[in-house]
Design a protein around this motif. Structure first.
Motif, PDB file in Angstrom:
ATOM      1  N   ALA A  77    -117.845  -2.856 -39.212  1.00 57.27           N
ATOM      2  CA  ALA A  77    -119.282  -3.135 -39.149  1.00 57.27           C
ATOM      3  C   ALA A  77    -120.008  -1.913 -38.597  1.00 57.27           C
ATOM      4  N   LEU A  78    -121.232  -1.739 -39.072  1.00 53.00           N
ATOM      5  CA  LEU A  78    -122.086  -0.645 -38.630  1.00 53.00           C
ATOM      6  C   LEU A  78    -123.427  -1.238 -38.242  1.00 53.00           C
ATOM      7  N   ILE A  79    -123.866  -0.938 -37.023  1.00 49.83           N
ATOM      8  CA  ILE A  79    -125.180  -1.387 -36.560  1.00 49.83           C
ATOM      9  C   ILE A  79    -126.019  -0.136 -36.359  1.00 49.83           C
ATOM     10  N   ILE A  80    -127.166  -0.096 -37.017  1.00 53.32           N
ATOM     11  CA  ILE A  80    -128.056   1.061 -36.947  1.00 53.32           C
ATOM     12  C   ILE A  80    -129.299   0.657 -36.162  1.00 53.32           C
ATOM     13  N   ALA A  81    -129.631   1.440 -35.144  1.00 55.20           N
ATOM     14  CA  ALA A  81    -130.785   1.170 -34.277  1.00 55.20           C
ATOM     15  C   ALA A  81    -131.678   2.409 -34.256  1.00 55.20           C
ATOM     16  N   PRO A  82    -132.980   2.224 -34.035  1.00 55.78           N
ATOM     17  CA  PRO A  82    -133.905   3.360 -34.111  1.00 55.78           C
ATOM     18  C   PRO A  82    -133.819   4.338 -32.945  1.00 55.78           C
ATOM     19  N   VAL A 153    -125.840  -3.796 -40.156  1.00 53.86           N
ATOM     20  CA  VAL A 153    -127.001  -4.417 -39.513  1.00 53.86           C
ATOM     21  C   VAL A 153    -128.036  -3.323 -39.273  1.00 53.86           C
ATOM     22  N   LEU A 154    -129.246  -3.553 -39.749  1.00 51.90           N
ATOM     23  CA  LEU A 154    -130.366  -2.650 -39.478  1.00 51.90           C
ATOM     24  C   LEU A 154    -131.183  -3.303 -38.368  1.00 51.90           C
ATOM     25  N   ASP A 155    -130.951  -2.878 -37.139  1.00 46.51           N
ATOM     26  CA  ASP A 155    -131.654  -3.457 -35.998  1.00 46.51           C
ATOM     27  C   ASP A 155    -133.017  -2.785 -35.884  1.00 46.51           C
ATOM     28  N   GLU A 156    -134.070  -3.581 -35.918  1.00 45.34           N
ATOM     29  CA  GLU A 156    -135.443  -3.071 -35.904  1.00 45.34           C
ATOM     30  C   GLU A 156    -135.692  -2.146 -37.092  1.00 45.34           C
TER      31      GLU A 156
END
Length: 178
Positions: A77-82, A153-156
């Motif tokens: 899994a990959l979670i990307i945050a700004p 997951v594209l967080d924000e």
């Protein structure tokens, strides 16, 4: 009846150890039958438990029927945050949530030592949390392998687009499996 009936048992254990007595509405919604195996857009107020919500959703997708992760290799899994701050906050939440399942979480964020990140990626991680620019850098250098990804997951996401990360997000998603 357990308040964590639809939660993967290892993650339910983490919630109980953390003192959770019930799921928030957004967490329950993420575990509903309607939400399974679908792309989702989740919108909820700050403090509503969104990070734990998507972590709980990842539990079933990444662990399946197993109680523990297999040895870490390429990320699942990959979670990307700004921002670095948000990425580190997400990493902290996922570390305690996935600890009972033996989850290894790595971060890739600007302002940190990229060599340490490369070492962590080479040692294997089940979940990688990062910022768009640093993730693109690791993909281009071949240190972040994307072939094992089951979810992103594209967080924000709206904030990332407002900050001008469209090209980076497209690069990351293009490098991801279908």
């Amino acid at each position: 009846m357990s308040p964590f009936e639809n939660v993967h048992p290892a993650l339910a254990r983490a919630l109980a150890e953390r003192g959770f007595e019930a799921l928030t509405p957004v967490q329950s919604a993420m575990l509903s039958d309607d939400a399974q195996d679908r792309d989702l857009v989740v919108s909820a107020q700050t403090g509503s438990g969104k990070t734990v919500a998507f972590g709980l959703s990842l539990g079933a997708a990444l662990l399946g029927q197993r109680n523990r992760f297999e040895p870490a290799g390429a990320p699942l899994a990959l979670i990307i945050a700004p921002t670095r701050e948000l990425a580190m906050q997400v990493r902290g939440e996922l570390e305690w949530l996935f600890a009972p399942a033996g989850g290894r979480i790595a971060s890739c964020v600007g302002g940190m030592d990229a060599r340490d990140e490369r070492r962590a990626l080479n040692q294997g991680a089940h979940i990688v949390v990062g910022t768009p620019g640093r993730l693109v850098d690791h993909i281009r250098r071949g240190t972040l392998e994307m072939y094992g990804l089951k979810t992103v997951v594209l967080d924000e996401a709206d904030e990332m687009l407002n900050l001008g990360f469209r090209e980076e997000l497209e690069h990351i998603l293009d490098a991801s499996p279908e």
